[in-house]
Design an enzyme around this catalytic site. Structure first.
Site, mmCIF file in Angstrom:
data_model
loop_
_atom_site.group_PDB
_atom_site.id
_atom_site.type_symbol
_atom_site.label_atom_id
_atom_site.label_comp_id
_atom_site.label_asym_id
_atom_site.label_seq_id
_atom_site.Cartn_x
_atom_site.Cartn_y
_atom_site.Cartn_z
ATOM 1 N N ASP A 19 0.867 -1.205 -0.129
ATOM 2 C CA ASP A 19 -0.031 0.046 0.206
ATOM 3 C C ASP A 19 0.942 1.257 0.095
ATOM 4 O O ASP A 19 1.942 1.128 0.664
ATOM 5 C CB ASP A 19 -0.947 -0.192 1.218
ATOM 6 C CG ASP A 19 -1.968 0.911 1.220
ATOM 7 O OD1 ASP A 19 -3.267 0.577 1.187
ATOM 8 O OD2 ASP A 19 -1.643 2.226 1.189
ATOM 9 N N GLU A 63 -6.835 -13.514 0.731
ATOM 10 C CA GLU A 63 -6.782 -13.275 2.322
ATOM 11 C C GLU A 63 -7.392 -11.946 2.671
ATOM 12 O O GLU A 63 -7.120 -10.958 2.471
ATOM 13 C CB GLU A 63 -5.290 -13.205 3.010
ATOM 14 C CG GLU A 63 -4.591 -14.524 2.919
ATOM 15 C CD GLU A 63 -5.030 -15.871 3.606
ATOM 16 O OE1 GLU A 63 -5.875 -15.630 4.412
ATOM 17 O OE2 GLU A 63 -4.583 -16.849 2.958
ATOM 18 N N CYS A 108 -7.066 -8.158 10.837
ATOM 19 C CA CYS A 108 -8.253 -8.786 10.156
ATOM 20 C C CYS A 108 -9.022 -9.579 11.008
ATOM 21 O O CYS A 108 -9.957 -10.154 10.967
ATOM 22 C CB CYS A 108 -7.391 -9.592 8.832
ATOM 23 S SG CYS A 108 -6.222 -10.448 9.224
HETATM 24 P P1 NAD Z 1 -7.679 -3.053 0.248
HETATM 25 O O1 NAD Z 1 -8.513 -4.188 -0.371
HETATM 26 O O2 NAD Z 1 -8.282 -1.782 -0.084
HETATM 27 O O3 NAD Z 1 -6.240 -3.026 -0.170
HETATM 28 C C1 NAD Z 1 -5.337 -3.984 -0.064
HETATM 29 C C2 NAD Z 1 -4.000 -3.794 -1.059
HETATM 30 O O4 NAD Z 1 -4.777 -3.903 -2.495
HETATM 31 C C3 NAD Z 1 -3.554 -2.216 -1.310
HETATM 32 O O5 NAD Z 1 -2.151 -2.714 -1.576
HETATM 33 C C4 NAD Z 1 -4.368 -1.588 -2.363
HETATM 34 O O6 NAD Z 1 -3.516 -0.686 -2.848
HETATM 35 C C5 NAD Z 1 -4.433 -2.823 -3.292
HETATM 36 N N1 NAD Z 1 -5.594 -2.611 -4.082
HETATM 37 C C6 NAD Z 1 -6.771 -1.802 -4.209
HETATM 38 N N2 NAD Z 1 -7.681 -1.912 -5.014
HETATM 39 C C7 NAD Z 1 -6.714 -2.778 -6.192
HETATM 40 C C8 NAD Z 1 -7.109 -3.252 -7.294
HETATM 41 N N3 NAD Z 1 -8.132 -2.835 -8.003
HETATM 42 N N4 NAD Z 1 -6.191 -3.921 -7.872
HETATM 43 C C9 NAD Z 1 -5.081 -4.174 -7.284
HETATM 44 N N5 NAD Z 1 -4.727 -4.120 -6.040
HETATM 45 C C10 NAD Z 1 -5.812 -3.031 -5.558
HETATM 46 O O7 NAD Z 1 -7.482 -3.427 1.605
HETATM 47 P P2 NAD Z 1 -6.986 -2.415 3.013
HETATM 48 O O8 NAD Z 1 -8.114 -1.197 3.369
HETATM 49 O O9 NAD Z 1 -5.808 -1.816 2.608
HETATM 50 O O10 NAD Z 1 -6.699 -3.515 4.031
HETATM 51 C C11 NAD Z 1 -7.801 -3.672 5.166
HETATM 52 C C12 NAD Z 1 -8.548 -5.054 4.701
HETATM 53 O O11 NAD Z 1 -7.551 -6.038 4.323
HETATM 54 C C13 NAD Z 1 -9.343 -5.447 5.864
HETATM 55 O O12 NAD Z 1 -10.532 -5.759 5.029
HETATM 56 C C14 NAD Z 1 -8.658 -6.498 6.375
HETATM 57 O O13 NAD Z 1 -9.679 -7.324 7.190
HETATM 58 C C15 NAD Z 1 -8.021 -7.268 5.361
HETATM 59 N N6 NAD Z 1 -6.835 -8.001 5.763
HETATM 60 C C16 NAD Z 1 -7.003 -9.309 5.723
HETATM 61 C C17 NAD Z 1 -5.776 -10.244 6.281
HETATM 62 C C18 NAD Z 1 -6.184 -11.680 6.223
HETATM 63 O O14 NAD Z 1 -4.912 -12.469 6.323
HETATM 64 N N7 NAD Z 1 -7.296 -12.406 5.771
HETATM 65 C C19 NAD Z 1 -4.813 -9.491 6.743
HETATM 66 C C20 NAD Z 1 -4.728 -8.165 6.797
HETATM 67 C C21 NAD Z 1 -5.630 -7.405 6.417
#
Ligand code: NAD
Length: 519
Positions: A185, A256, A290
């Site tokens: 990110d 995930e 998460c």
């Molecule tokens: P997010 O989905 O907004 O972003 C995650 C990543 O994806 C970032 O690097 C973002 O820039 C990228 N991204 C966003 N849109 C994209 C696209 N269209 N194509 C490719 N990449 C894209 O999530 P967030 O707000 O950064 O993180 C929080 C979320 O992550 C929460 O829902 C949390 O529960 C989840 N999370 C899950 C785990 C797990 O192991 N299950 C661990 C940590 C966080």
């Protein structure tokens, strides 16, 4: 209040870290210190052409890396293990500055890649060794299962555990002989960049681990279209986009995703222990884990006692911006995220929920602080009743029967983590098995499951596809090659042969295979 930034975070150090991010356009993104909102460094933003070039370099480096003996590849991680521990304080400084979390959570995050390295250093030789199996013709044929690296793995990481998700998920992929192109990110690119620097210091070949930066929708398509496999951690909404694109490209992916994790307290639980667990479950990492807890279910007979103790313990928590171990809770990651968390609380209150404590932003502490908040009376028509808030906000509920508690816990689209507390472990485990969740922790919130690196950890339902850790946490980064050898052509009919005799001998052979151990 004046905040003293750690001495390790010099401009020269930060500039050096971001200098490996390609940007032919010259575009940058202002990466800020969350506690103050001050710009720490201008982060280069990668164009699609930059991403393609990063893949080209990674692909060349991958061929040489995969050709090295496994022992040589693993030796890099033995050295990295030491380096990561020696430099944990600097990593912690970076994680705190870019994410705003408190120091306890930041230092704990630095332990994750080290634990993952330790596990797979022991396990990888067994997992990656060729497995010889019997072929269809006893003695004359064999089949060997060979694990080949996928090639270049694209990793997309979120901001909440940037070092853990950016680095830990790459370790088993690299050990298996892959190269990596990581997209962290924008907000939290520094700590993974430092992790790569340490890996290279430990001997990882230059070029093997590439980093590209940019907003997800700008970078994502090129990143996925060039990858042989995608490892994604983030929200369920984005996971769907990633999964769709990976599916179109016919490549594998591990997703995930988010959670709306429940905690069930049983009648015989030790409430003082539960309160300590609940504080971490609801407010650890400022509610941005998460696997953290957003719904708590208490037996009606113990609800009032728990509520009183939990509210008092929550009100005793200290919140603040500090690079030392002082505050119990740090900041949210950004003012935007703080507004999102606040909107969930406002929506709940407007629809009839009660705030037992907290509920307000704290601009006096910094631009993205929000109080630890306990709600009562949350229902499914409220935003925080069904969707992930991902902040320090938790709802208390009471239940009459265990069946009701299990039904309420399962009344969600998510299935990432659950926590069950009880004095009788067998009963608590029985309840745990009934919860539709990829991880269930008995008498703990999440660490016991997540730190058990030998067992796969992933989500079910809308919380994910696949898992990290365990054997599949490494094997998913490999393709199976079935190398089959026939020493003499004895199978199959040949033109002009006696087909009756052929069928007879084939059927006889099949009968014999069933009766003997020969497959
Ligand atoms: P997010 O989905 O907004 O972003 C995650 C990543 O994806 C970032 O690097 C973002 O820039 C990228 N991204 C966003 N849109 C994209 C696209 N269209 N194509 C490719 N990449 C894209 O999530 P967030 O707000 O950064 O993180 C929080 C979320 O992550 C929460 O829902 C949390 O529960 C989840 N999370 C899950 C785990 C797990 O192991 N299950 C661990 C940590 C966080």
């Amino acid at each position: 209040m004046t905040l003293t930034r750690p001495a390790s975070l010099t401009d020269a150090f930060l500039q050096r870290l971001v200098s490996r991010v390609p940007s032919t356009s010259g575009g940058t993104w202002k990466l800020t210190e969350v506690y103050t909102g001050e710009v720490l460094v201008e982060l280069p933003q990668s164009t699609p052409a930059d991403i393609e070039a990063a893949y080209a370099v990674a692909r060349t480096a991958q061929r040489a890396w995969a050709a090295r003996p496994l022992s040589e590849r693993l030796a890099v991680f033995k050295r990295a293990h030491t380096l990561f521990l020696d430099n944990a304080q600097t990593t912690t400084d970076l994680i705190q500055a870019e994410s705003g979390k408190n120091r306890r959570m930041a230092i704990e995050e630095t332990c994750d890649p080290v634990m993952v390295m330790s596990h797979y250093l022991k396990r990888a030789p067994k997992l990656l060794a060729p497995v010889k199996r019997g072929g269809p013709v006893p003695f004359l044929s064999s089949s060997t299962e060979i694990r080949q690296p996928k090639g270049v793995v694209g990793i997309i990481a979120p901001w909440n555990f940037p070092f853990a998700t950016g680095i830990s998920d790459s370790i088993s992929a690299l050990m298996a002989g892959n190269a990596i192109v990581l997209k962290p990110d924008n907000k939290t690119a520094l700590s993974p960049l430092y992790g790569i620097e340490m890996l290279e210091e430990a001997g990882l070949p230059k070029g093997l681990f590439q980093v590209v930066c940019g907003e997800g929708p700008d970078v994502g398509p090129t990143l996925i279209d060039n990858a042989n496999y995608v490892m994604f951690t983030g929200s369920t909404a984005t996971g769907r986009v990633i999964g769709e694109r990976a599916g179109r490209n016919l490549i594998g992916c591990c997703l995930e995703l988010g959670g709306k994790n429940p905690m069930i307290v049983l009648e015989d639980a030790d409430l003082d222990e539960v309160v300590q667990g609940a504080l971490f479950g609801a407010f650890g990492n400022t509610g941005q884990i998460c696997m953290h807890i957003e719904r708590m279910y208490l037996p009606a007979s113990r609800y009032a006692e728990f509520r009183e103790k939990f509210v008092a313990a929550t009100e005793a928590l200290t919140i603040g911006a500090s690079y030392d171990f002082g505050p119990d809770m740090g900041s949210l990651v950004s003012p935007d995220h703080k507004d999102r968390v606040a909107s969930h609380v406002e929506d709940a209150v407007a629809k009839g929920a009660t705030v037992l404590t907290g509920g307000r932003a704290r601009p006096d502490l910094g631009p993205a602080f929000f109080e630890p908040t306990i709600l009562e009376g949350v229902t499914r028509d409220m935003l925080c009743g069904v969707t992930e808030t991902f902040g320090p906000v938790v709802a208390l509920h009471s239940y009459d029967t265990v069946d009701e508690a299990v039904a309420l816990a399962n009344d969600t689209d998510y299935g990432l983590n659950a926590s069950v507390w009880g004095g009788d472990l067998a009963t608590a485990c029985q309840v745990g098995r009934r919860i539709e969740s990829g991880n269930v922790n008995v008498n703990d919130i999440l660490a016991t499951a997540f730190a058990s690196k030998g067992t796969p950890s992933g989500g079910v339902k809308q919380s994910g596809v696949g898992a990290r850790h365990g054997d599949q946490g490494l094997l998913k980064y490999t393709d199976v090659q079935n190398l089959a050898v026939l020493k003499k052509q004895v199978m199959g009919a040949r033109p002009g042969q006696d087909y009756d005799a052929y069928v007879k001998s084939m059927i006889g052979g099949l009968r014999m295979m069933r009766k003997t151990r020969i497959r």
